[in-house]
Design a protein around this motif. Structure first.
Motif, PDB file in Angstrom:
ATOM      1  N   VAL A 113       1.175   0.215   4.844  1.00 22.56           N
ATOM      2  CA  VAL A 113       1.597   0.926   3.632  1.00 22.56           C
ATOM      3  C   VAL A 113       2.838   0.232   3.090  1.00 22.56           C
ATOM      4  CG1 VAL A 113       2.348   3.128   2.663  1.00 22.56           C
ATOM      5  CG2 VAL A 113       0.651   3.091   4.496  1.00 22.56           C
ATOM      6  N   LEU A 114       2.759  -0.208   1.828  1.00 27.01           N
ATOM      7  CA  LEU A 114       3.858  -0.960   1.220  1.00 27.01           C
ATOM      8  C   LEU A 114       4.699  -0.115   0.273  1.00 27.01           C
ATOM      9  CD1 LEU A 114       1.926  -4.248   0.356  1.00 27.01           C
ATOM     10  CD2 LEU A 114       3.134  -3.650   2.464  1.00 27.01           C
ATOM     11  N   TYR A 115       4.109   0.964  -0.244  1.00 25.37           N
ATOM     12  CA  TYR A 115       4.836   1.856  -1.159  1.00 25.37           C
ATOM     13  C   TYR A 115       4.156   3.215  -1.107  1.00 25.37           C
ATOM     14  CZ  TYR A 115       6.711   4.000  -5.389  1.00 25.37           C
ATOM     15  OH  TYR A 115       7.330   4.871  -6.262  1.00 25.37           O
ATOM     16  N   GLU A 116       4.977   4.271  -1.127  1.00 24.68           N
ATOM     17  CA  GLU A 116       4.413   5.622  -1.152  1.00 24.68           C
ATOM     18  C   GLU A 116       5.410   6.598  -1.756  1.00 24.68           C
ATOM     19  OE1 GLU A 116       2.446   9.005   1.828  1.00 24.68           O
ATOM     20  OE2 GLU A 116       3.454   7.250   2.680  1.00 24.68           O
ATOM     21  N   ASP A 117       4.919   7.452  -2.639  1.00 24.54           N
ATOM     22  CA  ASP A 117       5.679   8.593  -3.105  1.00 24.54           C
ATOM     23  C   ASP A 117       4.713   9.762  -3.255  1.00 24.54           C
ATOM     24  OD1 ASP A 117       4.333   8.288  -5.551  1.00 24.54           O
ATOM     25  OD2 ASP A 117       5.984   7.210  -6.500  1.00 24.54           O
ATOM     26  N   ASN A 118       5.110  10.806  -3.958  1.00 24.18           N
ATOM     27  CA  ASN A 118       4.247  11.981  -4.085  1.00 24.18           C
ATOM     28  C   ASN A 118       2.995  11.722  -4.916  1.00 24.18           C
ATOM     29  OD1 ASN A 118       6.009  13.551  -2.587  1.00 24.18           O
ATOM     30  ND2 ASN A 118       7.140  14.259  -4.383  1.00 24.18           N
ATOM     31  N   HIS A 119       2.990  10.623  -5.671  1.00 26.51           N
ATOM     32  CA  HIS A 119       1.919  10.378  -6.633  1.00 26.51           C
ATOM     33  C   HIS A 119       1.026   9.199  -6.279  1.00 26.51           C
ATOM     34  CE1 HIS A 119       4.277  13.054  -9.237  1.00 26.51           C
ATOM     35  NE2 HIS A 119       5.326  12.331  -8.907  1.00 26.51           N
ATOM     36  N   ILE A 120       1.618   8.176  -5.677  1.00 24.80           N
ATOM     37  CA  ILE A 120       0.938   6.889  -5.508  1.00 24.80           C
ATOM     38  C   ILE A 120       1.123   6.385  -4.078  1.00 24.80           C
ATOM     39  CG2 ILE A 120       1.000   4.445  -6.204  1.00 24.80           C
ATOM     40  CD1 ILE A 120       1.956   5.399  -8.965  1.00 24.80           C
ATOM     41  N   ILE A 121       0.121   5.683  -3.579  1.00 25.12           N
ATOM     42  CA  ILE A 121       0.271   4.951  -2.322  1.00 25.12           C
ATOM     43  C   ILE A 121      -0.330   3.561  -2.523  1.00 25.12           C
ATOM     44  CG2 ILE A 121      -1.876   5.943  -1.360  1.00 25.12           C
ATOM     45  CD1 ILE A 121      -0.474   5.780   1.425  1.00 25.12           C
ATOM     46  N   ILE A 122       0.407   2.534  -2.095  1.00 19.20           N
ATOM     47  CA  ILE A 122      -0.032   1.143  -2.224  1.00 19.20           C
ATOM     48  C   ILE A 122      -0.123   0.546  -0.830  1.00 19.20           C
ATOM     49  CG2 ILE A 122       0.457  -1.124  -3.213  1.00 19.20           C
ATOM     50  CD1 ILE A 122       2.133   0.253  -5.363  1.00 19.20           C
ATOM     51  N   VAL A 123      -1.283  -0.040  -0.506  1.00 20.04           N
ATOM     52  CA  VAL A 123      -1.501  -0.587   0.832  1.00 20.04           C
ATOM     53  C   VAL A 123      -1.898  -2.056   0.741  1.00 20.04           C
ATOM     54  CG1 VAL A 123      -2.193   1.678   1.710  1.00 20.04           C
ATOM     55  CG2 VAL A 123      -3.956   0.057   0.956  1.00 20.04           C
ATOM     56  N   ASN A 124      -1.762  -2.745   1.873  1.00 18.44           N
ATOM     57  CA  ASN A 124      -2.126  -4.156   1.988  1.00 18.44           C
ATOM     58  C   ASN A 124      -3.469  -4.225   2.713  1.00 18.44           C
ATOM     59  OD1 ASN A 124      -1.956  -6.942   1.895  1.00 18.44           O
ATOM     60  ND2 ASN A 124      -0.528  -7.108   3.613  1.00 18.44           N
ATOM     61  N   LYS A 125      -4.525  -4.460   1.967  1.00 12.76           N
ATOM     62  CA  LYS A 125      -5.879  -4.456   2.533  1.00 12.76           C
ATOM     63  C   LYS A 125      -6.104  -5.660   3.441  1.00 12.76           C
ATOM     64  CE  LYS A 125      -9.970  -5.719   0.564  1.00 12.76           C
ATOM     65  NZ  LYS A 125     -10.775  -6.163   1.706  1.00 12.76           N
TER      66      LYS A 125
END
Length: 233
Positions: free
Chosen positions: A14-26
């Motif tokens: 997981v590279l970024y996370e908040d209440n709205h969005i999550i960004i992961v490194n596949k």
């Protein structure tokens, strides 16, 4: 730019996370959404992560905004709420999300940087797109920009940005100019990578957060491979 990994649990970076969005490194081999193989998709892995981290009972909402090909690695954005999903979709449609890819290719392109324009036609029988220099029946216009970032002993590192989002666009267009991506047997490379990946990585993404209005800029760490490491040597 941030390359920080905030969580690396159960092989989910997981590279970024908040209440709205999550960004992961596949990882290579992960599918973003379920398909006929029946393999567990990345979307379900992310749901499990959210469910476990926040002790959520019942079903977890997760909206898929875009996809990466199964053998490709790098950044994938998911929406954590139904409120933000259409806003992210709108950002993608309006091209207000900037994505940058890195590709290790065979052969040096004729030009150090260029804009490639082709018409791609998808063949559903072999799940492959053919690039044409002119419009043909059922084809779609495809535009990308590339720049040579580094020349290695046997490969060339290209940085690629897209103007259009077509099926296998980067793979098909680079192959058409004689620069197939390392490991990409489907598009003309002569041997596979050991892990069945192709050396195409969704490296960077930047956009204005659709709710918080902050500028988001994320770099995905490269796969753990000596050839990728050589790009920084």
């Amino acid at each position: 730019m941030s390359e920080k990994v905030i969580s690396n649990k159960n092989n989910l970076q997981v590279l970024y996370e908040d209440n709205h969005i999550i960004i992961v490194n596949k990882r290579a081999g992960d599918i973003v959404q379920g398909d006929k193989t029946g393999d567990k998709p990345l979307s379900d892995v992310v749901k499990d992560y959210i469910k476990d981290k926040y002790n959520k009972p019942g079903n977890v909402f997760l909206g898929t905004v875009h996809r990466l090909d199964r053998p490709t690695t790098g950044l994938v954005i998911f929406a954590k709420t139904s409120k933000v999903l259409p806003r992210l979709n709108k950002l993608f449609l309006s091209k207000d999300i900037k994505k940058t890819y890195w590709a290790l290719v065979k052969n040096h392109p004729k030009k150090r940087s260029d804009t490639l324009v082709h018409w791609l036609k998808k063949n559903p029988n072999n799940n492959k797109s053919k690039a044409y220099s002119r419009e043909v029946k059922d084809s779609k216009k495809a535009i990308l920009h590339y720049t040579v970032k580094k020349k290695l002993d046997h490969y060339v590192l290209l940085e690629v940005t897209l103007e259009t989002g077509r099926h296998h666009q980067i793979r098909a267009q680079l192959a058409e100019i004689g620069c197939p991506i390392k490991g990409d047997l489907k598009y003309g490379f002569d041997r596979s990578n050991r892990d069945a990946s192709i050396s195409l990585h969704a490296r960077h993404i930047e956009f204005i957060h659709p709710v918080k209005k902050d500028a988001i800029s994320i770099d995905a760490p490269l796969p753990n491979d000596p050839l990728w490491a050589a790009c920084f040597a």
